[in-house]
Design a protein around this motif. Structure first.
Motif, PDB file in Angstrom:
ATOM      1  N   HIS A   1     -46.401 105.948 -54.218  1.00  0.00           N
ATOM      2  CA  HIS A   1     -45.367 105.691 -54.763  1.00  0.00           C
ATOM      3  C   HIS A   1     -44.756 105.678 -55.799  1.00  0.00           C
ATOM      4  CE1 HIS A   1     -43.098 101.851 -55.182  1.00  0.00           C
ATOM      5  NE2 HIS A   1     -42.424 102.001 -53.766  1.00  0.00           N
TER       6      HIS A   1
ATOM      7  N   THR B   1     -37.206 102.907 -55.816  1.00  0.00           N
ATOM      8  CA  THR B   1     -37.618 103.034 -54.184  1.00  0.00           C
ATOM      9  C   THR B   1     -38.709 103.462 -53.777  1.00  0.00           C
ATOM     10  OG1 THR B   1     -36.148 105.101 -53.514  1.00  0.00           O
ATOM     11  CG2 THR B   1     -35.158 102.997 -53.895  1.00  0.00           C
ATOM     12  N   ASP B   2     -38.951 102.950 -52.069  1.00  0.00           N
ATOM     13  CA  ASP B   2     -40.399 103.555 -51.576  1.00  0.00           C
ATOM     14  C   ASP B   2     -40.160 105.726 -51.988  1.00  0.00           C
ATOM     15  OD1 ASP B   2     -40.905 100.970 -50.958  1.00  0.00           O
ATOM     16  OD2 ASP B   2     -40.306 101.066 -48.943  1.00  0.00           O
TER      17      ASP B   2
ATOM     18  N   ASN C   1     -33.638 101.828 -61.159  1.00  0.00           N
ATOM     19  CA  ASN C   1     -33.998 102.170 -60.006  1.00  0.00           C
ATOM     20  C   ASN C   1     -34.967 102.561 -59.368  1.00  0.00           C
ATOM     21  OD1 ASN C   1     -33.661  99.995 -57.686  1.00  0.00           O
ATOM     22  ND2 ASN C   1     -32.297 100.676 -56.791  1.00  0.00           N
TER      23      ASN C   1
END
Length: 572
Positions: free
Chosen positions: A239, A212-213, A210
């Motif tokens: 990012h 995320t930011d 996964n």
């Protein structure tokens, strides 16, 4: 008609089974009793519960999520006796209620002992799902289905699985269960076992699970570790998607393991050489280098000097003249800029850069072109309570203080003569390169009326001729003949006699004689008085031609003095 089974029990067998059921308890409404299936007609089962009492139960009550319809004649079943006999003389029975009563008892025991229970998700309702717990219906909130939100719950429907009871209220018939709690407990056990086999500093393969930011979660084979965005590469990564994709295989290093929370911190850049090693030798102080702007903030801009090495140009080091402006108005992202090394801190991994240092100081350039004494021209940029600000060459400002606006009038009065946008000339008085200040003067363009050349040999006590320039109620504005000096004669100084101290006696352009009563070059003050002159002349006349004590009047004495002065002029 009743269906006939292949192996139908005899009446003796039925009697024996009924007798056995009677001995196990009394028949009374509101209790769970045992009965024998004596017939099956269409969608109902006929059940004999003893005392020659039969009841009918819908076949669907014998089915349910995960259960098939396997009932047959001769089966012994438990049913709930709602009524011993209805209008048709039949017992009112319920298989569902019997199963529910039995299930509630087991569930209460499991809830008390915090044990897991078996159930089947069979329907979706508002806010969650319904679960069959062997006859008792429970509510499964959507937030308690899985550890992470799942979009499709279809694979979990009608499949036996374990649940944890969170809440029970038998009076209201409410049961709340959680599948997530069971998964978390199982996962915690697996994580604990996996964590014990990992060590800090270990290099391991994983798969990006996964993103995320703030980073990416990497599956290490049953347990996830966090790869923070700052640990992906030595260079700035805005990012994680700039470097990583979900499903990508990566090699990571275990930075830290928290055995209490089972949290694992991972790093990728730690597998590469640290570019900050020997940074001071690579980037010496005052050295100039070219870099690329990677990020702009309110307090400055970050410049990448090489992959993994960034420095900060603070907003105060971006421009010599542009103050209090956003860095984005001076540089732009991805722009190539030349910078100067101001400070290197290898411990804190910081490099301070300067952009304005690669350009000449505009105050140095200005003073070279316009040394003190030079005349410059500029636009009025601003008016303040202490002076004017002029925009000058090189995008610098100079200030004209109130005291340097005019020789004769107060600065507070003169400043009203100027407005923004006016182009005016001024003299450069001083340039302070270090403090970035330029002092200008407008009055210095004209001669100082208090200088010796402009004021002549004027001194206190001199008799001067003045020209009236303005008549006011409180006195006269006059200009001293032969000089550029202007002053004011107060009403009380217009004559010796109070009756003659009237301003209406005078006219603009009229010449009057007066005596200088004050002349201070340093304080820039000059005062004259007609009254003082008359008193001086009176004193001199008395001294030369008589005393008022001898009986002669002042008129007689002055008349004699004037007559002698006239005779002397004729003789000459």
């Amino acid at each position: 008609m009743a269906q006939t089974a292949t192996a139908t029990p005899s009446r003796e067998d039925f009697a024996a089974m009924l007798e056995e059921s009677f001995t196990q308890g009394n028949l009374h409404e509101g209790s769970v009793i045992k009965g024998i299936v004596v017939g099956i007609e269409k969608d109902v089962a006929i059940i004999d519960v003893g005392l020659k009492t039969e009841g009918r139960v819908q076949l669907r009550e014998f089915t349910g999520p995960g259960r098939g319809n396997e009932i047959k004649i001769g089966d012994e079943v438990e049913v709930y006796l709602e009524r011993v006999e209805n209008a048709l003389g039949e017992a009112v029975l319920s298989r569902d209620k019997a199963r529910r009563e039995e299930s509630w008892g087991k569930l209460e025991t499991a809830f008390k002992n915090q044990e897991k229970v078996q159930g089947i998700i069979f329907n979706q309702v508002k806010g969650g799902f319904t679960v069959d717990l062997d006859g008792a219906v429970a509510f499964l909130p959507r937030s308690q289905v899985d550890i992470r939100p799942i979009r499709d719950v279809t694979p979990l429907m009608n499949v036996p699985q374990q649940f944890q009871i969170l809440k029970m209220d038998r009076r209201r018939g409410n049961i709340v269960v959680s599948r997530r709690t069971v998964l978390e407990e199982t996962r915690a056990e697996q994580r604990q076992e996996l964590v014990q086999n990992l060590e800090e500093g270990q290099v391991i393969d994983g798969v990006v699970k996964n993103i995320t930011d703030y980073g990416a979660f990497v599956d290490l084979g049953g347990i996830d570790g966090l790869l923070h965005v700052t640990d992906i590469a030595w260079r700035r990564v805005n990012h994680p998607t700039e470097v990583l994709n979900i499903g990508q295989s990566v090699k990571v290093k275990i930075i830290k393991i928290n055995h209490e929370t089972h949290r694992i911190s991972l790093g990728m850049k730690q597998l590469l050489d640290d570019p900050w090693q020997g940074i001071e030798a690579k980037y010496p102080l005052n050295g100039r280098f070219t870099g690329r702007v990677t990020n702009i903030t309110d307090y400055g801009a970050f410049v990448e000097l090489e992959p993994g090495i960034e420095g900060l140009i603070h907003v105060s080091e971006m421009s010599w003249t542009k103050k209090n402006v956003h860095p984005g108005k001076i540089v732009s992202t991805s722009q190539e800029v030349e910078v100067q090394i101001l400070e290197v801190d290898p411990v804190k991994r910081r490099i301070s850069l300067g952009l304005k240092q690669t350009m000449r100081n505009p105050w140095e350039v200005f003073v070279e072109k316009h040394p003190p004494g030079s005349i410059v021209e500029g636009e009025v940029k601003n008016k303040t309570e202490f002076g004017l600000f002029l925009g000058l060459d090189g995008d610098v400002d100079g200030m004209v203080h109130l005291s340097d606006l005019d020789w004769k009038r107060a600065g507070e009065q003169v400043i009203d003569d100027y407005k923004k946008g006016d182009i005016v000339k001024a003299t450069v008085l001083d340039v302070d390169v270090e403090k970035e200040r330029i002092s200008l003067g407008i009055k210095q363009l004209a001669t100082d009326p208090m200088e010796e050349g402009a004021a002549g040999d004027l001194k206190k006590g001199d008799v001067v001729t003045c020209e009236v320039t303005d008549v006011k109620e409180g006195g006269l504005d006059v200009k001293i003949a032969g000089t550029d000096l202007e002053t004011f004669i107060r009403r009380a100084d217009l004559a010796r006699d109070r009756g003659d101290q009237r301003t209406e006696r005078f006219q603009v352009g009229q010449k009057v004689d007066a005596r200088v009563t004050q002349f201070d070059r340093k304080a820039r003050k000059v005062q004259v008085s007609i009254k003082a002159l008359e008193m001086q002349e009176e004193k001199e006349a008395i001294a030369a031609y008589g005393s008022s004590d001898s009986g002669a009047t002042l008129g007689d004495i002055l008349g004699t003095a004037l007559k002698r002065a006239g005779d002397k002029e004729k003789a000459d």
